[in-house]
Write an enzyme that holds these catalytic residues in place. Structure first.
Site, PDB file in Angstrom:
ATOM      1  N   GLU A  90      54.774  41.309  78.462  1.00 17.13           N
ATOM      2  CA  GLU A  90      56.282  41.270  78.027  1.00 17.13           C
ATOM      3  C   GLU A  90      56.715  42.297  77.380  1.00 17.13           C
ATOM      4  O   GLU A  90      56.039  43.177  76.699  1.00 17.13           O
ATOM      5  CB  GLU A  90      56.523  39.765  76.978  1.00 17.13           C
ATOM      6  N   CYS A 143      50.881  33.278  67.781  1.00 14.27           N
ATOM      7  CA  CYS A 143      49.902  33.461  68.713  1.00 14.27           C
ATOM      8  C   CYS A 143      48.895  34.860  68.219  1.00 14.27           C
ATOM      9  O   CYS A 143      47.874  34.594  68.541  1.00 14.27           O
ATOM     10  CB  CYS A 143      50.244  33.568  70.005  1.00 14.27           C
ATOM     11  N   ASN A 191      56.775  27.663  68.293  1.00 14.62           N
ATOM     12  CA  ASN A 191      56.431  28.590  67.214  1.00 14.62           C
ATOM     13  C   ASN A 191      57.377  29.437  66.973  1.00 14.62           C
ATOM     14  O   ASN A 191      57.838  29.429  65.655  1.00 14.62           O
ATOM     15  CB  ASN A 191      55.012  28.987  67.276  1.00 14.62           C
ATOM     16  N   GLU A 193      51.548  34.217  78.646  1.00 12.22           N
ATOM     17  CA  GLU A 193      51.203  34.572  77.159  1.00 12.22           C
ATOM     18  C   GLU A 193      50.578  33.367  76.576  1.00 12.22           C
ATOM     19  O   GLU A 193      51.393  32.361  76.313  1.00 12.22           O
ATOM     20  CB  GLU A 193      52.453  35.045  76.643  1.00 12.22           C
TER      21      GLU A 193
HETATM   22  P1  NDP Z   1      51.791  23.392  75.082  1.00 10.82           P
HETATM   23  O1  NDP Z   1      51.140  24.613  75.780  1.00 10.82           O
HETATM   24  O2  NDP Z   1      51.566  22.107  75.459  1.00 10.82           O
HETATM   25  O3  NDP Z   1      53.375  23.620  75.273  1.00 10.82           O
HETATM   26  C1  NDP Z   1      54.051  24.905  75.301  1.00 10.82           C
HETATM   27  C2  NDP Z   1      55.282  24.415  76.290  1.00 10.82           C
HETATM   28  O4  NDP Z   1      54.688  23.819  77.487  1.00 10.82           O
HETATM   29  C3  NDP Z   1      56.191  23.489  75.853  1.00 10.82           C
HETATM   30  O5  NDP Z   1      57.622  23.661  76.496  1.00 10.82           O
HETATM   31  C4  NDP Z   1      55.623  22.309  76.809  1.00 10.82           C
HETATM   32  O6  NDP Z   1      56.663  21.202  76.741  1.00 10.82           O
HETATM   33  C5  NDP Z   1      55.308  22.688  78.012  1.00 10.82           C
HETATM   34  N1  NDP Z   1      54.251  22.047  78.773  1.00 10.82           N
HETATM   35  C6  NDP Z   1      53.453  21.281  78.470  1.00 10.82           C
HETATM   36  N2  NDP Z   1      52.711  20.466  79.234  1.00 10.82           N
HETATM   37  C7  NDP Z   1      53.153  21.347  80.690  1.00 10.82           C
HETATM   38  C8  NDP Z   1      52.931  21.181  81.450  1.00 10.82           C
HETATM   39  N3  NDP Z   1      52.052  20.323  82.419  1.00 10.82           N
HETATM   40  N4  NDP Z   1      53.560  21.852  82.560  1.00 10.82           N
HETATM   41  C9  NDP Z   1      54.633  22.636  82.443  1.00 10.82           C
HETATM   42  N5  NDP Z   1      54.968  22.980  81.015  1.00 10.82           N
HETATM   43  C10 NDP Z   1      54.266  22.177  80.029  1.00 10.82           C
HETATM   44  O7  NDP Z   1      51.467  23.601  73.444  1.00 10.82           O
HETATM   45  P2  NDP Z   1      51.719  22.410  72.522  1.00 10.82           P
HETATM   46  O8  NDP Z   1      52.831  22.282  71.944  1.00 10.82           O
HETATM   47  O9  NDP Z   1      50.944  21.216  72.914  1.00 10.82           O
HETATM   48  O10 NDP Z   1      50.581  23.076  71.406  1.00 10.82           O
HETATM   49  C11 NDP Z   1      49.121  22.913  71.405  1.00 10.82           C
HETATM   50  C12 NDP Z   1      48.369  24.297  70.865  1.00 10.82           C
HETATM   51  O11 NDP Z   1      49.025  25.206  71.859  1.00 10.82           O
HETATM   52  C13 NDP Z   1      48.746  24.519  69.683  1.00 10.82           C
HETATM   53  O12 NDP Z   1      47.942  23.982  68.671  1.00 10.82           O
HETATM   54  C14 NDP Z   1      48.421  25.988  69.849  1.00 10.82           C
HETATM   55  O13 NDP Z   1      46.641  26.295  69.744  1.00 10.82           O
HETATM   56  C15 NDP Z   1      48.887  26.319  71.325  1.00 10.82           C
HETATM   57  N6  NDP Z   1      49.995  27.108  71.394  1.00 10.82           N
HETATM   58  C16 NDP Z   1      49.938  28.194  71.557  1.00 10.82           C
HETATM   59  C17 NDP Z   1      51.205  29.112  71.661  1.00 10.82           C
HETATM   60  C18 NDP Z   1      51.238  30.628  71.702  1.00 10.82           C
HETATM   61  O14 NDP Z   1      52.273  31.200  71.525  1.00 10.82           O
HETATM   62  N7  NDP Z   1      49.927  31.253  71.916  1.00 10.82           N
HETATM   63  C19 NDP Z   1      52.205  28.637  71.264  1.00 10.82           C
HETATM   64  C20 NDP Z   1      52.343  27.148  71.094  1.00 10.82           C
HETATM   65  C21 NDP Z   1      51.224  26.282  71.268  1.00 10.82           C
HETATM   66  P3  NDP Z   1      56.739  20.313  75.587  1.00 10.82           P
HETATM   67  O15 NDP Z   1      57.178  20.759  74.366  1.00 10.82           O
HETATM   68  O16 NDP Z   1      57.921  19.144  76.460  1.00 10.82           O
HETATM   69  O17 NDP Z   1      55.467  19.318  75.816  1.00 10.82           O
END
Ligand code: NDP
Length: 479
Positions: A460, A281, A149, A247
């Site tokens: 952070e 977020c 994001n 976070e």
């Molecule tokens: P994720 O938490 O899955 O992804 C965030 C990061 O974690 C990405 O780099 C992802 O890699 C990585 N990741 C995923 N699975 C694992 C794992 N098992 N171990 C280590 N790293 C991992 O979020 P999503 O992209 O699936 O988004 C889904 C929801 O998460 C959104 O709808 C939102 O609600 C929330 N979200 C919240 C954020 C925030 O700032 N609070 C930011 C983004 C999402 P990869 O991209 O390769 O899957």
């Protein structure tokens, strides 16, 4: 499409064996680039590179490290336009938002350059002893897993405090948005950051991400993303006794009191909810308005929202770009269907995929306002990442705070009022890591950022952050 030349830094650059994945533009569906699908072996190579570079980097002065940041910030500002276009293309956000995120990244580097000279230990008088000192030592190899994001800003928040403190680093970008991160890493190299100090491994979270967390040589993991993923990261990190900063999700409430300046509250709600297509977020995810002003507030808000233009972020007239990926779009569509079919909520405006030339190619959704949502609706309970704003009427401050605190999350919250008593009560009683008064969303590297409850732990930014990346060594000296 040929894969970009410089994808992964340090030794892991040579090790991808040609297996790649696509990065696509969420506004058009077009292929932007292919990047290496990093494996566990690539992660090990990146960590090895970080390990080899550690001693040299740890022994440079913090001021020298800061000067590299300073030069990199200048280069980032010079290349702002190119970087902003790249960010918009892979993430979807309007160009103006992308520009301000790139500037934000440069500002983070400058802030930590300024902090470099504050790295120091203490002299501690101890009764019956000669001298006691504390010395600050970098942890070693630190790592971060970041989301799609705000990829540039969050990269800055993770790498800058770690590197300025003398640690080396491995970064795993989100698979949807690795391109800006890779370019920013190459700019840091161009500014003088030696090889092996900042390594980027692109690849799936379940494999590349998890092996990064599991690797015993990584001493600290900083993660931003979904709460469920954060729990998995915390579990893996705990078994390796690693430091962790999480976070995670948020469902920020915005409280609009009856004495609020309505114009600025309306503008704040629009920016707070629809910035980055609602994918922040700390976006306003639940709006509580006093019932005595609700009708007028909603009328003004509706008028403002109807003026927002959805489109490709590269188009100058666009206010809201696409959602970043199909999963997000389907999730938002599912919630809207539920509001209509199950919750009995009322869609005030929006609620569907917009119709314009090419809208079927991207992940677009109209900015949507919803009222009459029942308290147990998913819209009020989950972290809704998208352009959907539920509005709930409350009778007074007590009810607003009670409803606001009902969430499992506790990242941010805002109070809109001119009454200092209400400000004081809100600041004391709202359960959140960040409380804004008459604004929402503003973040800055100068102040700590982070949440409570399921929004994670650790902070952070702010001057205290450096202790998260340093060990304290106590030296007791008797002569
Ligand atoms: P994720 O938490 O899955 O992804 C965030 C990061 O974690 C990405 O780099 C992802 O890699 C990585 N990741 C995923 N699975 C694992 C794992 N098992 N171990 C280590 N790293 C991992 O979020 P999503 O992209 O699936 O988004 C889904 C929801 O998460 C959104 O709808 C939102 O609600 C929330 N979200 C919240 C954020 C925030 O700032 N609070 C930011 C983004 C999402 P990869 O991209 O390769 O899957």
């Amino acid at each position: 499409m040929v894969a970009m030349k410089m994808q992964i830094y340090g030794k892991a650059a040579d090790a991808c064996g040609g297996e790649c994945f696509d990065v696509k533009n969420p506004a058009t569906g077009e292929l932007l680039e292919q990047v290496p699908r990093g494996t566990e072996d690539d992660v090990s190579l990146a960590i090895e590179a970080a390990d080899l570079a550690f001693e040299g980097w740890a022994s440079t002065s913090p001021q020298q490290r800061g000067m590299i940041f300073y030069r990199a910030a200048g280069l980032v500002r010079q290349r702002k336009e190119e970087l902003a276009v790249l960010l918009t293309q892979e993430q979807g956000k309007p160009l103006a938002e992308a520009r301000s995120e790139i500037e934000g990244f440069a500002h983070v580097l400058e802030y930590y350059c300024g902090l470099a000279s504050s790295l120091r230990g203490d002299f501690v008088p101890v009764p019956g002893n000669g001298y006691a000192f504390t010395v600050k030592k970098p942890l070693g190899i630190c790592a971060a897993i970041i989301p799609w994001n705000m990829p540039a800003l969050i990269m800055g928040w993770k790498i800058a405090p770690a590197l300025i403190s003398g640690n080396t680093f491995v970064l795993k970008p989100a698979s949807n948005t690795p391109l800006t991160n890779l370019t920013l890493a190459s700019i840091l190299n161009e500014a003088g950051l030696p090889a092996g100090i900042l390594n980027v491994v692109t690849g799936p979270g379940e494999t590349a991400g998890e092996s990064l967390v599991r690797n015993p040589n990584v001493r600290k993991i900083s993660f931003t993303g979904e709460s469920r993923t954060g729990k998995r990261v915390a579990e893996l990190a705990a078994s390796g006794m690693k430091r962790v900063t999480l976070e995670l999700g948020g469902s920020d409430p915005m409280l609009v009191c009856d004495d609020a300046n309505l114009e600025s509250a309306v503008a704040g709600a629009i920016r707070g909810r629809f910035y980055n297509c609602g994918q922040a977020c700390t976006a306003v995810k639940r709006l509580y308005v006093f019932e005595s002003i609700a009708e007028e507030f909603i009328r003004k808000l509706e008028a403002g929202v109807k003026n927002l233009k959805v489109g490709n972020g590269l188009d100058k007239t666009t206010n809201i770009g696409p959602l970043n990926n199909r999963h997000q779009l389907e999730y938002i569509k599912g919630l809207v269907a539920e509001i209509e079919e199950k919750d009995g909520g009322r869609i005030i405006t929006g609620g569907k995929v917009p119709e314009f030339k090419g809208s079927d190619k991207g992940y677009f959704f109209e900015p949507t306002l919803v009222s009459d949502v029942p308290g147990d609706s998913r819209l009020l309970k989950e972290e809704v990442f998208g352009p959907l704003l539920p509005i709930v009427t409350v009778k007074d401050m007590d009810e607003a705070i009670e409803e606001a605190n009902r969430s499992i999350y506790g990242l941010g919250a805002s109070i809109w009022t001119k009454d200092l008593d209400r400000v004081r009560i809100g600041c004391e009683q709202l359960n959140a890591g960040i409380i804004w008064v008459n604004q929402h969303l503003k973040v800055a590297p100068e102040v700590p950022f982070g949440g409570v409850k399921e929004s994670g732990f650790g902070r952070e930014n702010g001057p205290d952050i450096l202790s998260e990346y340093l060990d304290t060594r106590t030296i007791m000296l008797k002569t």
